[in-house]
Scaffold this motif. Structure first.
Motif, short mmCIF file in Angstrom:
data_model
loop_
_atom_site.label_atom_id
_atom_site.label_comp_id
_atom_site.label_asym_id
_atom_site.label_seq_id
_atom_site.Cartn_x
_atom_site.Cartn_y
_atom_site.Cartn_z
N LEU A 156 0.82 -1.28 -0.01
CA LEU A 156 0.02 0.04 0.05
C LEU A 156 0.99 1.29 0.01
O LEU A 156 0.63 2.02 -0.91
CB LEU A 156 -0.90 0.00 1.29
N TYR A 195 -7.39 -0.32 -3.23
CA TYR A 195 -8.82 -1.11 -2.80
C TYR A 195 -8.37 -2.51 -2.42
O TYR A 195 -8.79 -2.79 -1.19
CB TYR A 195 -9.82 -0.96 -4.00
N GLY A 198 -6.51 -2.61 0.78
CA GLY A 198 -7.24 -1.94 1.99
C GLY A 198 -8.08 -3.41 2.36
O GLY A 198 -8.09 -3.42 3.53
N THR A 199 -8.83 -3.86 1.49
CA THR A 199 -9.86 -5.03 2.08
C THR A 199 -9.09 -6.09 2.62
O THR A 199 -9.49 -6.97 3.64
CB THR A 199 -10.72 -5.67 0.98
#
Ligand code: HEM
Ligand SMILES: [Cu+2]
Ligand SMILES: [Cu+2]
Lengths: 600, 186
Positions: A156, A195, A198-199
């Motif tokens: 990330l 995304y 993150g999940t």
């Protein structure tokens, strides 16, 4: 150009004309090297996994540990580490720009590596035999979840660093206008990664808290939804990054660009907009979801993400075709393809990965994601068959292809063993192709995934359908194909490692390669050996010139002319064949479905 | 060493910024393919609804939350009521045609063994009381995910006579590769 506070030394690449900053170069190389080491490690495990299927080697316990590690190492660690390398490369070299926070990037590199080592320890010591999916209530050691979390957070941060590089490059005006298409594609990958990771952080975070006793239970259905946000989301990162790499390879090997670059960009936008719905294809035979929810999500909203892939499916080969025709290979439908630089590892891996990805990976993916058809294949060996054709013969092969350019250019070393490099993509692709197709056949016959052996006849209420009939032969083909693929993998790792360690230092690292792109390459083009092959100059068809010629002919005749004139006729034929293939499989799959027991 | 070419004389490439705006008008080739591709996407999409209308094989969607402890009790009661036989230590039950039938996935077995009748529709009530499992019905090859805490209702209509083994195809622990069950249809 506003100079950074302490400018890292940079140089102008002799091959491509880009400005290469030292930090970007080193960071891209370091991440790439760890990626390749992880690929080698996962490949070593693949040998044991593939052989055990023939009853050799190891105990069931160790087989499960190895497959847990193979899956995690390959799917998360190898691909994402390589993608981080690609993001750093794209946001520095291709923009003539710099790493904004190199120290942070190094710290991040260390953190990601530490995460990988921690997770490997947990998996290989038998403390986290939960597979990369880690479905609760199966429990693993907290170190495993912590390791994967560290790694995911690191990726990330790398994505955010990529955006920072791009923004600063824009501000410092190291490039003009919009991002180059390849960087644009990488940006799409990075956005999807935000995304996905993150999940993923939520999913593994829940398990981590649970494993140290801070969270009492993790609902298995909720977990699966979050997990597949990364489980599938990461595949879309791979997809976008792979397509970006394909476009880069087209520029490097034949000097091509899309006939309509804007359309390719729109396709990336469609990925960003719709691909995150892709968690649900994995939940199609789960309890807990309604019909419309399943259909809307598994189709990525009317298959608009598939439309994006179909756009690329046309745009990529058309780029090659138009570039080759401009070079003078205009005879017939397919001279452009026949006269491609097939001895160039970048070109062969480009074409092989596009073809296998399209015809096998893409088609099987859409079929598996068709709500009712999913019942026929869920968790069978068909699934590993499908994803080895996506991430191995697709993404991995594409990444191998581009490293034949990036590694010499970034390390300024001459590629060792170019003859072996010439063969490597063919060997690897042949092996992977063989074992993925065999896995798909086995899955069709009901062979489950994630089992070390098919000795069910010994189990209570056992069955013998996997020891009689065609299954043993098919599994032998899986193993044989696997061995060939591993040989191809070893060739690749050997070439990369030897180049980095022993490759001759050179200012012109494209010696031994034929690179069609770049001012330097263009200058050198006419000089025999290294030059890109061109046919005798004949009338060339240009991308837009041709169309204008017909623009003024109006009425029926003009219309007819316009409709029968193709800029890339060979590609047109190819995509129509592809579509026909797709339709045939769609029909066959439904015939199979109709022969099952009525169920609902 | 090559001079960096200025923007104006730069070649177009996927590795270089595009000239001006990146959007270009679609040529006829692209327009044609885009149309064909979009139509195919719509076919794929509506195909799922068409199959809902015409197909006999549908994805089960009925499901409930259930306490694993309660599920265990219901399974026990069900077996007690309908048991007719035992093979290899596993209870064999013969529920009335068209009824609700429990199937319990547990490390490392699917129990009980079910005796069903051809062409009758049964409501299979499937759940797990430990970890996740994969219900894979052989050789007709229908596959479902089994989650603890969730009751999945799968309506099946066996349309052939014979023995139909069940195997587990979701990793569920070190005995995953010996986890089996059985449905007998006559
Ligand atoms: C190079 C040769 C390779 C061979 C021979 C190979 C072979 C295998 C085999 C036999 C399995 C077990 C399938 C099953 O029973 O479920 C497997 C699983 C898997 N492989 Fe590979 N593989 C290779 C490379 C790769 C690469 C490059 C990747 C990713 C980029 C990859 C990703 C995976 C994943 C994600 C799994 C699933 C693990 C799981 O079910 O948890 N493999 N592979
Ligand atoms: Cu199981
Ligand atoms: Cu299992």
């Amino acid at each position: 150009m506003a100079a950074p506070a302490t400018p890292a030394p940079s140089r102008v690449c002799n091959v491509t004309g880009f400005t290469i900053e030292r930090n970007g170069q080193r960071l891209a190389l370091a991440n790439g090297v760890v990626a390749i080491a992880l690929l080698a490690f996962g490949g070593f495990q693949a040998i044991l996994i593939a052989l055990e299927r023939q009853g050799l080697a190891i105990s069931a316990d160790w087989w499960y540990r190895l497959i847990a590690s193979h899956g995690t190492t390959m799917l998360l660690f190898w691909l994402l580490f390589f993608e981080v390398a690609a993001l750093y490369w794209g946001s520095t070299m291709l923009l003539n720009a710099r790493m904004v926070a190199p120290r942070l990037a190094w710290a991040n590199f260390v953190m990601m590596t530490a995460g990988v080592l921690a997770a490997q320890w947990a998996m290989l010591s038998g403390n986290a035999t939960v597979m990369f999916t880690a479905y609760p209530p199966l429990e693993g050691h907290p170190i495993y979840y912590a390791g994967v979390l560290l790694f995911a957070v690191g990726v990330l941060i790398a994505c955010i660093h990529f955006f920072a590089n791009v923004v600063v490059a824009k501000r410092e005006r190291t490039y003009e206008g919009s991002l180059p298409l390849v960087v644009y594609g990488l940006a799409a990958a990075a956005i999807i990664a935000l995304y996905a990771l993150g999940t993923g952080a939520v999913a593994y975070g829940m398990l981590f808290l649970n494993s140290i006793g801070l969270l009492e239970t993790v609902d298995p259905a909720t977990y699966r939804l979050f997990f597949w946000g990364i489980g599938h989301g990461a595949q879309q990162v791979n997809l976008a990054a792979m397509v970006a790499v394909w476009y880069a390879l087209i520029a490097l090997t034949v000097g091509g660009r899309p006939v309509n670059e804007g359309l390719s960009r729109v396709a990336f936008l469609l990925y960003i907009a719709f691909i995150h719905l892709g968690a649900v294809p994995h939940l199609l035979v789960d309890p807990g979801l309604g019909t419309s929810h399943r259909i809307m999500n598994t189709s990525y909203m009317l298959y608009l993400a598939v439309l994006a892939s179909l756009i690329h499916a046309f745009s990529l080969p058309a780029s090659i075709e138009v570039a080759q025709r401009e070079r003078g290979f205009t005879k017939g439908m397919f001279q452009w393809l026949k006269k491609g630089p097939w001895r160039e590892p970048g070109f062969s891996s480009l074409v092989l990965s596009i073809v296998v990805f399209g015809f096998f990976a893409g088609v099987t993916g859409v079929l598996m994601g068709t709500m009712q058809l999913n019942m026929l294949v869920h968790n069978t060996l068909f699934v590993p068959g499908h994803f080895h054709s996506t991430v191995v013969s697709g993404t991995t092969l594409a990444f191998m292809g581009i490293s034949y350019y990036l590694v010499p250019i970034l390390s300024q070393r001459r590629l060792v063993a170019p003859k072996m490099a010439r063969w490597q993509p063919y060997v690897f692709a042949a092996g992977v192709f063989t074992f993925t197709v065999a896995m798909m056949f086995a899955g069709q016959l009901g062979v489950p995934r994630r089992v070390p052996e098919l000795g069910y006849e010994a189990a209570p209420l056992g069955l013998d359908q996997f020891v009689t009939g065609p299954v043993p032969l098919i599994m032998l083909v899986v193993t044989l194909g696997g061995v060939v693929a591993i040989v191809g993998g070893i060739m690749y790792v050997y070439i990369m490692v030897m180049t980095l360690l022993k490759g001759e230092r050179t200012e012109t690292p494209d010696d031994g390669l034929r690179i069609a792109f770049g001012p330097a390459a263009r200058m050198r083009a006419p000089a025999g050996e290294g030059a890109v092959e061109t046919a005798a100059p004949t009338a060339t068809v240009t991308a837009d010139g041709g169309e204008q010629e017909h623009e003024h002919i109006t009425g029926l005749k003009g219309r007819w002319r316009r409709w029968t004139r193709f800029e890339a006729p060979g590609t047109y034929l190819l995509v129509l064949i592809f579509l026909a293939w797709f339709v045939v499989f769609y029909v066959i799959a439904h015939v199979n479905l109709s022969q099952s027991w009525p169920v609902g | 060493m090559a001079e960096e070419p200025t923007q104006g004389e730069r070649e177009l490439s996927t590795l270089l910024p595009p000239k001006d705006r990146w959007w270009e008008r679609l040529g006829p080739d692209e327009r044609r393919w885009l149309t064909i591709a979009f139509v195919w996407c719509l076919v794929l999409f509506s195909g799922m609804y068409v199959w809902l209308a015409v197909g006999d094989q549908q994805t089960p969607v009925e499901s409930y939350r259930i306490d694993p402890f309660v599920f265990q009790q219901e399974v026990d009661a069900f077996v007690e009521e309908h048991q007719v036989d035992e093979i290899q230590g596993a209870a064999v039950v013969e529920p009335p045609p068209g009824s609700e039938v429990y199937l319990h996935a547990n490390q490392f077995a699917f129990r009980p063994v079910l005796k069903l009748q051809k062409d009758e529709t049964y409501r299979l009530l499937v759940s797990s009381t430990d970890v996740q499992h994969g219900l894979s019905l052989q050789p007709t090859n229908l596959n479902f995910q089994v989650l603890p805490g969730y009751l999945y209702v799968i309506e099946i209509t066996p349309d052939e006579v014979g023995e139909f083994p069940i195997i587990c195809n979701e990793f569920c622990g070190l005995g995953h590769h010996v986890m089996t069950g059985l449905i007998v249809v006559d």
